[in-house]
Design a protein around this motif. Structure first.
Motif, short mmCIF file in Angstrom:
data_model
loop_
_atom_site.label_atom_id
_atom_site.label_comp_id
_atom_site.label_asym_id
_atom_site.label_seq_id
_atom_site.Cartn_x
_atom_site.Cartn_y
_atom_site.Cartn_z
N GLY A 182 51.19 30.42 76.26
CA GLY A 182 51.80 29.27 75.60
C GLY A 182 51.22 27.96 76.10
N PHE A 183 50.97 27.88 77.41
CA PHE A 183 50.39 26.67 77.97
C PHE A 183 48.97 26.46 77.44
CE2 PHE A 183 47.94 24.43 81.26
CZ PHE A 183 48.66 23.24 81.30
N LEU A 184 48.22 27.55 77.29
CA LEU A 184 46.87 27.45 76.76
C LEU A 184 46.88 26.88 75.34
CD1 LEU A 184 43.82 27.96 76.80
CD2 LEU A 184 44.29 30.34 76.14
N LEU A 185 47.76 27.42 74.49
CA LEU A 185 47.85 26.95 73.11
C LEU A 185 48.30 25.49 73.07
CD1 LEU A 185 49.49 30.06 71.39
CD2 LEU A 185 47.09 29.35 71.31
N ALA A 186 49.26 25.14 73.92
CA ALA A 186 49.73 23.76 73.96
C ALA A 186 48.62 22.82 74.43
CB ALA A 186 50.94 23.65 74.89
N SER A 187 47.83 23.26 75.39
CA SER A 187 46.72 22.43 75.91
C SER A 187 45.66 22.22 74.85
CB SER A 187 46.11 23.10 77.14
OG SER A 187 47.04 23.19 78.19
N ILE A 188 45.38 23.27 74.08
CA ILE A 188 44.41 23.14 72.99
C ILE A 188 44.90 22.13 71.97
CG2 ILE A 188 43.35 24.34 71.03
CD1 ILE A 188 43.32 26.87 72.79
N ALA A 189 46.17 22.24 71.58
CA ALA A 189 46.74 21.32 70.60
C ALA A 189 46.75 19.89 71.13
CB ALA A 189 48.16 21.76 70.24
N PHE A 190 47.12 19.71 72.42
CA PHE A 190 47.16 18.39 73.03
C PHE A 190 45.78 17.76 73.06
CE2 PHE A 190 46.66 15.85 76.93
CZ PHE A 190 47.63 14.89 76.73
N SER A 191 44.78 18.54 73.48
CA SER A 191 43.42 18.01 73.57
C SER A 191 42.81 17.76 72.20
CB SER A 191 42.54 19.01 74.34
OG SER A 191 43.02 19.19 75.67
#
Length: 240
Positions: free
Chosen positions: A225-234
């Motif tokens: 979940g953190f990976l997906l959120a980081s991709i979306a944030f970046s």
């Protein structure tokens, strides 16, 4: 780098070493970084270089994880008490991580940091965490033979998200999705605090090794979940 302390005072204190720590989360800053400061102080008194602490961290971390892997079957069969393995893991992983904290503190306070040492540090972290993942996966499979292969593979892959993002945070383009330092936020971030994570993992190994499978499931969800959120944030930041 804060090496001015060592230049002004040839005998820095534990507090001097802890002052230059790079954080890591509430648990790490409260326990692991302080223990690391003690190790850094001892190393400085003995004239050791930061890389000596890095390699010691690697050896201890690998030895602990290999032992957990080797005893996963006997623990599942009831031939070895789970608390023995859990205690070994708790001490071994925590001391290894504290040494990982110490090498950076020693480098910054004594002015011995360099690019090669930083690369060795990251590579040793990768090796130690691969071994840790293998230990948890071996325990889960030993406890529950029907553990899905895809779950173990996904757990192993997503586990490295924390390490990758930590390395990225050290660059000039670092950014944080959540900048608040309030206590509630820091408590939530404990799921990404390596010191807290290995403490919980060792505790489960000691008291309820059958639940290691659910530890794997939980961290797969959190890290994925953190990976997906980081991709979306970046991605969002890149198009602004």
């Amino acid at each position: 780098m804060q090496s001015a302390t060592s230049l002004a005072d040839p005998r820095p204190t534990v507090a001097d070493f802890h002052r230059v720590n790079r954080g890591g989360g509430l648990f790490s800053e409260s326990i692991s970084q302080w223990l690391g400061a003690v190790f850094a102080l001892v190393a400085q008194r003995l004239g050791l270089r930061p890389t000596a602490l890095t390699i010691t961290n690697l050896v201890l971390g690998l030895a602990t994880s290999v032992t957990v892997v080797a005893l996963a079957g006997p623990v599942a069969a009831g031939d070895v008490p789970a608390w023995v393995v859990g205690l070994l893991a708790l001490v071994g992983w925590q001391v290894a991580y504290s040494l990982d904290c110490a090498d950076g503190q020693l480098a910054r306070v004594t002015g011995q940091g360099n690019a090669a040492g930083a690369r060795v540090d990251v590579l040793c972290d990768v090796a130690a965490q691969i071994a840790l993942v293998a230990a948890l996966a071996a325990t889960a499979v030993a406890q529950e033979r029907s553990t899905p292969t895809w779950l173990v593979a996904t757990f192993a892959g997503t586990w490295m998200v924390n390490l990758v993002t930590s390395v990225m945070q050290a660059g000039p383009n670092a950014a944080s999705m959540v900048t608040s330092t309030s206590l509630p936020v820091r408590l939530v971030k404990l799921v990404r605090d390596y010191g807290a994570v290995v403490f919980v993992a060792a505790l489960v190994l000691a008291v309820a090794p059958a639940l290691v499978l659910w530890v794997i499931v939980a961290f797969t969800i959190v890290n994925g979940g953190f990976l997906l959120a980081s991709i979306a944030f970046s991605a969002r930041a890149s198009v602004r």
